[in-house]
Design a protein around this motif. Sequence first.
Motif, PDB file in Angstrom:
ATOM      1  N   ARG A 150      -7.981  -4.388   0.220  1.00 58.38           N
ATOM      2  CA  ARG A 150      -6.790  -3.758  -0.356  1.00 58.38           C
ATOM      3  C   ARG A 150      -7.095  -2.375  -0.927  1.00 58.38           C
ATOM      4  O   ARG A 150      -6.183  -1.671  -1.368  1.00 58.38           O
ATOM      5  CB  ARG A 150      -6.208  -4.647  -1.452  1.00 58.38           C
ATOM      6  CG  ARG A 150      -5.666  -5.978  -0.942  1.00 58.38           C
ATOM      7  CD  ARG A 150      -5.332  -6.931  -2.067  1.00 58.38           C
ATOM      8  NE  ARG A 150      -6.544  -7.351  -2.793  1.00 58.38           N
ATOM      9  CZ  ARG A 150      -6.552  -8.191  -3.829  1.00 58.38           C
ATOM     10  NH1 ARG A 150      -5.405  -8.725  -4.247  1.00 58.38           N
ATOM     11  NH2 ARG A 150      -7.689  -8.520  -4.428  1.00 58.38           N
ATOM     12  N   ILE A 179       4.335  -4.504   1.003  1.00 57.28           N
ATOM     13  CA  ILE A 179       3.636  -4.332  -0.269  1.00 57.28           C
ATOM     14  C   ILE A 179       4.657  -4.088  -1.383  1.00 57.28           C
ATOM     15  O   ILE A 179       5.609  -3.335  -1.223  1.00 57.28           O
ATOM     16  CB  ILE A 179       2.645  -3.155  -0.159  1.00 57.28           C
ATOM     17  CG1 ILE A 179       1.503  -3.521   0.787  1.00 57.28           C
ATOM     18  CG2 ILE A 179       2.108  -2.749  -1.515  1.00 57.28           C
ATOM     19  CD1 ILE A 179       0.617  -2.361   1.122  1.00 57.28           C
ATOM     20  N   ASP A 208      -0.777  -4.164  -5.399  1.00 59.59           N
ATOM     21  CA  ASP A 208      -1.146  -4.846  -4.146  1.00 59.59           C
ATOM     22  C   ASP A 208      -2.047  -3.952  -3.283  1.00 59.59           C
ATOM     23  O   ASP A 208      -2.773  -4.448  -2.418  1.00 59.59           O
ATOM     24  CB  ASP A 208       0.119  -5.190  -3.340  1.00 59.59           C
ATOM     25  CG  ASP A 208       1.019  -6.154  -4.100  1.00 59.59           C
ATOM     26  OD1 ASP A 208       0.484  -6.981  -4.855  1.00 59.59           O
ATOM     27  OD2 ASP A 208       2.251  -6.061  -3.937  1.00 59.59           O
TER      28      ASP A 208
END
Length: 1013
Positions: free
Chosen positions: A720, A741, A847
Amino acid sequence: MSKEKIGAVMVVGGGVAGMQAALDAANSGYYVYLIERSTSIGGIMSQLDKTFPTNDCSMCIISPKLVEVGRHINIELLTLSEVKDISGEEGNFEVQVTQYPRYVDMNKCIACGLCAQKCPKKTASEYDEKLIKRKAIYLKYPQAVPLKYAIDSEQCIFFKNGRCKACEKFCPTGAVNFDDQKKDLILKVGSVILATGVRAYDPGTHDIYGYGKSPNIVTSLEFERILSASGPFGGHLVRPSDKKEPKKIAWLQCIGSRDTHIGARGYCSSVCCTYAIKEAMLAKEHSKEPLDTAIFYMDIRTHGKDFERYYNRGKNESGIRFIKSKISNIFPVGNTGIQTIRYIDENGRKVDEEFDMVVLSVGLGISNEAIELSKKLGIELDHYNFVSTTSFDPVKTSVPGIAVCGAFESPIDIPTSVVESSAAAGMAGISLSESRWSLTKKEEIPEKIDIRGEPPRIGVFICRCGINIAGVVDVPAVVDFASTLPYVVHAEENMFSCSQDTQDKMTKTIKEKRLNRMVVSACTPKTHEPLFQKTLINAGINKYLFDMANIRNHCSWVHSAEPEAATEKAKELTMMAVAKVALHEPLVEPELEVNQSALVIGGGISGMTAAKTLSGQGYHTYLIEKNEMLGGQARHIHETWRGEDVQQNLNRMIEEIQSDDKIDVYLKSEITKVDGFVGNFKTSIQKDGKEEVIEHGVTIIASGAEELKPDKHLYGHDPRVLTGLELDLKFIKNDDSIKNIKSALFIQCVGSRIEERPYCSKTCCTHSIKNALQLKELNPEMDIFILYRDMRSYGLREDLYRKARGKGILFFRYDVSKELSVDNDREDLRIRFIDSTIKRKIEIRPDLLVLASAIIPPEKNPLAQMYKVTLNDDGFFMEAHVKLRPVDCATDGVFICGLAHAPKPIDESIAQAQAAATRAVTLLAQKTTTMSGTVAHINPLNCSSCGVCVDICPFSAPAFIEKGPFAGKAQINSVLCKGCGLCTASCRSGAIHLKGFDNNQIFSQIFALEKAV
């Protein structure tokens, strides 16, 4: 059938950008008309005291350029002129120009100044920002080109009431002509370059912070004139109100910039932060007592090459205070002239602080005249009235055949303006290449006078340089001393030795006094030696019968508090130069043919642009790329800051390169060896295990740089966590994973602006904002955060920053002195930092984490050694001069562009590539080149064949003779030799001599000094 194209170029605007465009076009083989609205060329740069980041004297830098333009046989300078209309098409324009009356005959005016001395009418001096007055008949500034007086008809008493004519009465040459009339000219040209420059924001139009109410609240341009040695106060730092030296000065940033209120401008003017740092530094140097300087700012935007180091120097060495704040008001303290600034500091506290002076750092804008001209020419402007261009054609306007450069394109600094000027000249050259040299004149070089057998007759010229030198050094005393030295038959002082009128006077004096050698005691030979050598050539004297003593840097500057010692040192330096020049002999410069092809190293956007520009000008080009495909870093970029599709444009460029008959592309190729010199390089490349030698006249290095792969913030350990370019690749591939996201966070300055890399990577802030907006487009509900130190969305990019805030993207300024941590908390990414504004720890769990990584050069760069070019402390290639030659290397015939030079976005890389190619064309177009006469030579009878010279020379000039009576002895290849003197100093047997710096010449200086002591 199309008309034959006209081999002439018109440049509109005579500032530094216009001058450079004119010189490059003229040196590329085109006749140039340089149109300037005022009485002389030079623009705003001529008004500046010093320039950042080197703090070099602005006038000293620009003066040689002024004289070069004034002397150039293929540049026709039309002052007091403006373009009224244009018709025709690219290659065949007809331009209507009006030249307004000067009321002074330029052929008769000798610039003696008697007219201005006798003129009774005074008016505010625009050049000195109205801080003092000038006369109705005036010279714009002492080094003006052309150095001719003009009458301001709106102020002249005779034009108002028919009486006076004092100037006409006292003029010794009858130059004043009150019957002078305007002239309407029709000029035919093939291309037009707009370099109309900028107009500084006027804070008086909307009552900004009390400007106009107190003389001690000044604009930054007014402050430049206060600091300038040729300014209204002779370079003394004083308050305009009472002429007392200030103890505290404040600079207020973003005056008229980054502001959407009425009368202001929404963009960032790009230069103000750095010039405020410069002015604060210089103010401290000018001040006799300790000076408190404070810069009030929103973001410090020192985004150019070496500008971050300059900022750190101002903060850490000069002690400038930087105050991030919001200013609410400025009000006077009674009748003291002191101003109180009321502001909210970064901690949210209200503060009142008193200052003796306040400097408003005003932004850059476009003049009404430039806007009107654009309308006449049909050129499209943006919403701020800058010329509309694209990232992939950064100097082309909406009208074919008309280019733009400098601050009319966008608010930019001097080096970028000079780069764009060369680029614009190159674009003009592409459309007119078939007409190269068709309208130019050939300069007639005076026949050289044979001085053999003559005793030395030395002329010594001591420069006052306004008060740069004369403010400390007793110049008349130095002149008197010089006149007593052996072989000196003439000694004089000049106000500005580098001005065009002084150059002409020198030529005349050399002829009248039959001088055969010359010494100039002035500033640095680094910028001025070629200027004075040209003066010798014009007088028929060999250019090497000359020497300079640098009494500015070495005397008046370093000994500013010791005038007697500075004067004595100036005498000694002058005496040493005289002793040396008496032993000078005429030197010969070998002339060589220039190979009419070019080599470009690097197949990224910069390299391809350079190759395409060279090809367009008619030159065969070899393009070398070490990877298996063209494209470079651009293959990883989704869109430019303007929103243009990079991949689409990149593919178009690659197709054009591959289909161009004049471009040979070498993929998967490495350079293994380089021999030769300017005009005749031999570069060995290896491809598929085979070696090939390419012969070429010039080299352009566009080898690029790359994105840092961080070793922190979980990069490489958590999928990520991405870099900025890795996020771009997801956009390019239309990756569905990023559409879902819910939150994303960007961290700026990862690997930049740190001790290891104390530079700003320039592109990162804008790139992150652009990507954040792209994410918002994909998912408007996404929460996006950007953690930054200073948001550097410079120039017109400020609109993106404003747009991002309007879209709900949140910006947090993090405290760089406190830890910023990234870790995993169970399944979450966790970022913790201290917010600089509220001084609280903040935790965000996004995220997606995007790291704005630094742009870094290669760890090892063999090209630097192969082509004998220098790398700076950060590992990027160095230019020959940051202002005057920003794409030239110190090694003749080698040029740089793109990321190899410094971090920069695509549009600036393309402009720089076009500029590098244009500068290369100025060499190729001449077809021959001369090498320096200051080279080493070896007496083979004294050579011991030790080989030290062969080993130590960085340019591979010495080599052993293989055959003949002196086989095994060393010899110097004069065309490779740069005259550095390493071999001479290292030779154990004294066999090597450096022409112009031989032992007897050096010892003569030493013995002269010993005699003085």
